[in-house]
Design a protein around this motif. Structure first.
Motif, short mmCIF file in Angstrom:
data_model
loop_
_atom_site.label_atom_id
_atom_site.label_comp_id
_atom_site.label_asym_id
_atom_site.label_seq_id
_atom_site.Cartn_x
_atom_site.Cartn_y
_atom_site.Cartn_z
N GLY A 160 6.66 12.75 -13.43
CA GLY A 160 7.60 11.90 -14.15
C GLY A 160 8.68 11.33 -13.24
O GLY A 160 8.97 10.12 -13.26
N ILE A 161 9.27 12.18 -12.42
CA ILE A 161 10.30 11.73 -11.47
C ILE A 161 9.72 10.79 -10.43
O ILE A 161 10.31 9.77 -10.08
CB ILE A 161 10.97 12.95 -10.80
CG1 ILE A 161 11.75 13.76 -11.85
CG2 ILE A 161 11.89 12.51 -9.67
CD1 ILE A 161 12.29 15.08 -11.33
N HIS A 162 8.52 11.13 -9.97
CA HIS A 162 7.92 10.32 -8.91
C HIS A 162 7.46 8.96 -9.40
O HIS A 162 7.40 8.01 -8.62
CB HIS A 162 6.76 11.08 -8.26
CG HIS A 162 7.21 12.21 -7.40
ND1 HIS A 162 6.34 12.98 -6.66
CD2 HIS A 162 8.44 12.70 -7.15
CE1 HIS A 162 7.02 13.90 -6.00
NE2 HIS A 162 8.29 13.74 -6.29
N GLY A 166 8.45 5.65 -7.73
CA GLY A 166 7.42 4.68 -7.37
C GLY A 166 7.83 3.26 -7.73
O GLY A 166 7.54 2.32 -6.99
N LEU A 167 8.51 3.10 -8.87
CA LEU A 167 8.99 1.78 -9.27
C LEU A 167 10.03 1.25 -8.28
O LEU A 167 10.06 0.07 -7.95
CB LEU A 167 9.59 1.84 -10.68
CG LEU A 167 8.61 2.21 -11.80
CD1 LEU A 167 9.35 2.35 -13.12
CD2 LEU A 167 7.51 1.16 -11.91
N TYR A 168 10.86 2.17 -7.79
CA TYR A 168 11.84 1.77 -6.77
C TYR A 168 11.14 1.36 -5.48
O TYR A 168 11.53 0.38 -4.84
CB TYR A 168 12.81 2.93 -6.51
CG TYR A 168 13.75 2.69 -5.34
CD1 TYR A 168 14.74 1.71 -5.40
CD2 TYR A 168 13.62 3.43 -4.16
CE1 TYR A 168 15.58 1.49 -4.34
CE2 TYR A 168 14.47 3.21 -3.09
CZ TYR A 168 15.45 2.25 -3.18
OH TYR A 168 16.29 2.03 -2.12
N GLN A 200 1.16 -2.79 -2.73
CA GLN A 200 2.19 -2.28 -3.62
C GLN A 200 1.64 -1.15 -4.49
O GLN A 200 2.33 -0.16 -4.73
CB GLN A 200 2.73 -3.41 -4.50
CG GLN A 200 3.56 -4.44 -3.73
CD GLN A 200 3.97 -5.60 -4.59
OE1 GLN A 200 4.10 -5.47 -5.80
NE2 GLN A 200 4.17 -6.76 -3.97
N VAL A 201 0.40 -1.31 -4.94
CA VAL A 201 -0.24 -0.24 -5.71
C VAL A 201 -0.38 1.00 -4.84
O VAL A 201 -0.14 2.13 -5.30
CB VAL A 201 -1.63 -0.71 -6.23
CG1 VAL A 201 -2.37 0.46 -6.89
CG2 VAL A 201 -1.46 -1.86 -7.22
N ALA A 202 -0.75 0.80 -3.58
CA ALA A 202 -0.91 1.94 -2.67
C ALA A 202 0.41 2.64 -2.42
O ALA A 202 0.49 3.87 -2.43
CB ALA A 202 -1.50 1.45 -1.34
N TYR A 203 1.48 1.87 -2.21
CA TYR A 203 2.80 2.47 -2.02
C TYR A 203 3.25 3.21 -3.28
O TYR A 203 3.85 4.29 -3.19
CB TYR A 203 3.83 1.40 -1.66
CG TYR A 203 3.93 1.11 -0.18
CD1 TYR A 203 4.50 2.03 0.68
CD2 TYR A 203 3.47 -0.09 0.36
CE1 TYR A 203 4.61 1.77 2.04
CE2 TYR A 203 3.57 -0.36 1.71
CZ TYR A 203 4.14 0.58 2.55
OH TYR A 203 4.25 0.33 3.89
N VAL A 208 4.10 8.38 -6.07
CA VAL A 208 3.81 9.28 -7.19
C VAL A 208 3.24 10.60 -6.68
O VAL A 208 3.57 11.68 -7.19
CB VAL A 208 2.83 8.62 -8.19
CG1 VAL A 208 2.36 9.63 -9.24
CG2 VAL A 208 3.50 7.43 -8.87
N GLY A 209 2.40 10.51 -5.67
CA GLY A 209 1.79 11.73 -5.15
C GLY A 209 2.67 12.53 -4.22
O GLY A 209 2.64 13.76 -4.23
N ILE A 210 3.50 11.84 -3.42
CA ILE A 210 4.27 12.52 -2.39
C ILE A 210 5.75 12.61 -2.72
O ILE A 210 6.41 13.61 -2.47
CB ILE A 210 4.07 11.82 -1.03
CG1 ILE A 210 2.62 11.95 -0.59
CG2 ILE A 210 4.99 12.40 0.04
CD1 ILE A 210 2.29 11.21 0.69
N GLY A 211 6.30 11.52 -3.29
CA GLY A 211 7.70 11.56 -3.68
C GLY A 211 8.63 10.77 -2.77
O GLY A 211 8.22 9.80 -2.14
#
Length: 234
Positions: A160-162, A166-168, A200-203, A208-211
């Motif tokens: 949830g936090i990530h 990710g949006l940022y 952008q999807v990759a970033y 999301v995965g790493i934070g």
């Protein structure tokens, strides 16, 4: 305890006196001075702010306090931060363009931290606490104090936090045209705009995965690019 930057403010004021255009940019962008400025000088600086004395076109003086946020960590942080602030002010005033980031990068520290977190949480969720094998002995200890539900909540909170982070990260990508290396784009025969969208999807997925390690690394690279851009024209 004395301020390490204020203690050397005399040298900094003298040095910045030879960069009046930079000080004018600070005053216009950070100080929000809308009146025409003919010159500006630095009258004070410390870890939290700098004070600029501006000479306006009508001959009057105007004092402006520019907040340095986040505060400088020490004297060694002065030069890179002032260069970054110069680039940001020039970008904001339309004098230069935002730097472009052309290489996708995953910070090793973030990968290692994420792998450790996933391993621990997965073990806490899926470990069989009533199995007598030595491998599950720690799970029996864990589940005596921490039920598997807690690990599931931690995992949900992590994602949830990530997702928000990710949006940022995507906002940074859009602003600075972040993409994978050009050679990879050519290899897959992808046009720039399509490839930029995929990056952008990759970033986003990486964040999301790493934070926060992903967007912190991206911001550091943007800062380095800004510093290089202003140093080229000095």
């Amino acid at each position: 305890m004395s301020d390490p930057v204020a203690a050397k403010s005399g040298f900094l004021k003298m040095y910045m006196s030879s960069h009046p255009d930079t000080l004018v940019g600070y005053a216009k962008w950070y100080g929000k001075v809308t009146e025409p400025i003919t010159s500006a000088e630095m009258s004070a600086i410390d870890t939290k702010s700098m004070t600029l004395t501006c000479t306006l076109k009508n001959g009057s003086k105007k004092e402006v306090v520019v907040v340095i946020d986040p505060p400088l960590s020490g004297y060694d942080d002065v030069k890179p931060r002032l260069l970054e602030m110069k680039a940001l002010s020039q970008e904001g005033l339309g004098m230069i363009k935002s730097p472009k980031i052309t290489a996708f990068h995953l910070p090793p520290r973030g990968i290692n931290f994420a792998l450790g977190f996933y391993s621990l949480v997965s073990y806490g969720i899926f470990a069989v606490s009533d199995d007598r094998s030595p491998f599950f002995a720690p799970a029996q200890f864990l589940h005596a104090y921490i039920p598997p539900t807690v690990f599931k909540i931690l995992l949900s909170m992590w994602f949830g936090i990530h997702i928000l982070e990710g949006l940022y990260t995507i906002s940074l990508c859009r602003k600075h045209k972040a993409s994978f290396p050009t050679t990879v784009r050519i290899m897959f025969s992808l046009p720039y705009d399509e490839f930029s969208n995929r990056s952008q999807v990759a970033y986003f997925a990486a964040t999301v995965g790493i934070g926060f390690h992903v967007w912190q690394d991206l911001r550091r690279r943007i800062q380095d690019a800004r510093i290089q851009s202003v140093m080229k024209v000095e």
